[in-house]
Scaffold this active site. Structure first.
Site, PDB file in Angstrom:
ATOM      1  N   CYS A  94      45.251  33.795  49.068  1.00 21.23           N
ATOM      2  CA  CYS A  94      44.846  33.540  47.385  1.00 21.23           C
ATOM      3  C   CYS A  94      43.870  34.507  46.672  1.00 21.23           C
ATOM      4  O   CYS A  94      44.271  35.424  46.559  1.00 21.23           O
ATOM      5  CB  CYS A  94      44.710  31.849  47.360  1.00 21.23           C
ATOM      6  N   ARG A 123      47.383  37.169  39.013  1.00 18.67           N
ATOM      7  CA  ARG A 123      46.963  36.111  38.823  1.00 18.67           C
ATOM      8  C   ARG A 123      47.764  35.736  38.510  1.00 18.67           C
ATOM      9  O   ARG A 123      47.849  34.748  37.113  1.00 18.67           O
ATOM     10  CB  ARG A 123      45.714  36.755  38.371  1.00 18.67           C
ATOM     11  N   ILE A 152      47.780  27.115  44.890  1.00 18.48           N
ATOM     12  CA  ILE A 152      46.507  26.375  44.508  1.00 18.48           C
ATOM     13  C   ILE A 152      45.925  27.277  43.236  1.00 18.48           C
ATOM     14  O   ILE A 152      45.028  28.475  43.824  1.00 18.48           O
ATOM     15  CB  ILE A 152      45.028  25.912  45.326  1.00 18.48           C
ATOM     16  N   HIS A 189      47.557  28.841  51.429  1.00 16.94           N
ATOM     17  CA  HIS A 189      46.614  27.986  52.093  1.00 16.94           C
ATOM     18  C   HIS A 189      46.396  28.093  53.552  1.00 16.94           C
ATOM     19  O   HIS A 189      46.598  26.413  52.935  1.00 16.94           O
ATOM     20  CB  HIS A 189      45.258  27.521  51.104  1.00 16.94           C
ATOM     21  N   GLU A 191      45.295  27.225  55.650  1.00 18.06           N
ATOM     22  CA  GLU A 191      43.832  27.137  56.164  1.00 18.06           C
ATOM     23  C   GLU A 191      43.165  25.066  55.801  1.00 18.06           C
ATOM     24  O   GLU A 191      42.830  24.945  56.136  1.00 18.06           O
ATOM     25  CB  GLU A 191      42.497  27.841  56.213  1.00 18.06           C
TER      26      GLU A 191
HETATM   27  N1  GLN Z   1      43.801  32.061  40.762  1.00 20.59           N
HETATM   28  C1  GLN Z   1      42.510  31.866  41.462  1.00 20.59           C
HETATM   29  C2  GLN Z   1      41.796  33.726  40.993  1.00 20.59           C
HETATM   30  O1  GLN Z   1      42.200  33.561  40.688  1.00 20.59           O
HETATM   31  C3  GLN Z   1      42.559  32.360  43.044  1.00 20.59           C
HETATM   32  C4  GLN Z   1      43.048  30.480  43.725  1.00 20.59           C
HETATM   33  C5  GLN Z   1      42.858  30.338  44.590  1.00 20.59           C
HETATM   34  O2  GLN Z   1      42.733  31.401  45.621  1.00 20.59           O
HETATM   35  N2  GLN Z   1      43.119  29.149  45.570  1.00 20.59           N
HETATM   36  O3  GLN Z   1      40.986  34.287  42.582  1.00 20.59           O
END
Ligand code: GLN
Length: 218
Positions: A94, A123, A152, A189, A191
């Protein structure tokens, strides 16, 4: 081919693999847990000296713009970039995927990445209603078992260069997992859902690199 493989490091092969987790911000503990269950020793990376002697590194999820700023404040950005160029196996989830991208869309003003992956990442690519969601993904590179992927406020890969292997797409075709050389990245994720095969892939790269005698030189 990866599923069911033994843990890459056993007592017979020497000391456990030493895996850094960038610990400036984000879900550090979840990665530590995942790596520990696979038999690796984990090291929290906050300053340049912490990079010494690592077999691989994880860039956790979190907020990429914050991790970027802190990495510069801690003098970590340049040594980390050098380690990536030197071939250190790195897995980004992420925000970690964002940090490995050569190019960003919808970055905040002045936001930088470490780079290394020839991808363009957008992003927060999934609209408000879908800021967090789960999807079952097929990932032939990891075996027949689908991956339960937790997204997420996730990014997506909008462009992947010719040397980038696309590991997974959502049903609509959006790219959410990639690999290029020793760099691995997922928009989701593993993890947090108990999925361990990506961490295992990282450990396999680390074991190969250690066997080649190039580990610990970064
Ligand atoms: N939106 C977050 C970012 O730009 C990333 C979200 C995440 O790592 N769950 O860093």
């Amino acid at each position: 081919m990866v599923t069911g493989a033994p843990a890459p490091s056993t007592a017979a092969e020497g000391p456990a693999l030493r895996i850094g987790v960038l610990a400036l911000q984000g879900d550090v503990r979840e990665h530590e847990r995942a790596l520990a269950t696979l038999g690796a020793t984990t090291v929290r990376v906050r300053r340049p000296a912490d990079l010494f002697g690592l077999d691989a590194l994880v860039l956790p999820g979190g907020e990429s713009s914050v991790i970027d700023k802190l990495s510069r404040a801690f003098g970590l950005r340049e040594p980390l970039r050098a380690a990536i160029v030197a071939g250190l196996p790195v897995y980004g989830t992420c925000a970690g995927m964002i940090l490995l991208a050569e190019r960003l869309e919808d970055a905040i003003a002045g936001q930088q990445t470490f780079g290394g992956l020839d991808i363009t990442v957008r992003r927060n690519a999934f609209g408000r209603q879908q800021e967090s969601f789960e999807a079952m993904l097929l990932l032939p590179a990891l075996g027949d078992e689908p991956v339960a992927a937790t997204f997420i406020r996730a990014p997506e890969v909008v462009l992947a260069g010719p040397d980038v292997e696309v590991l997974a797409r959502l049903e609509d075709g959006r790219i959410v997992a990639v690999r290029q050389g020793n760099l691995l990245a997922t928009a989701f994720h593993p993890e947090v859902s108990g999925e361990r095969r990506f961490h295992r892939l990282l450990l396999e790269s680390a074991a190969v690199r250690r066997a080649d005698g190039t580990a610990g030189t970064s």
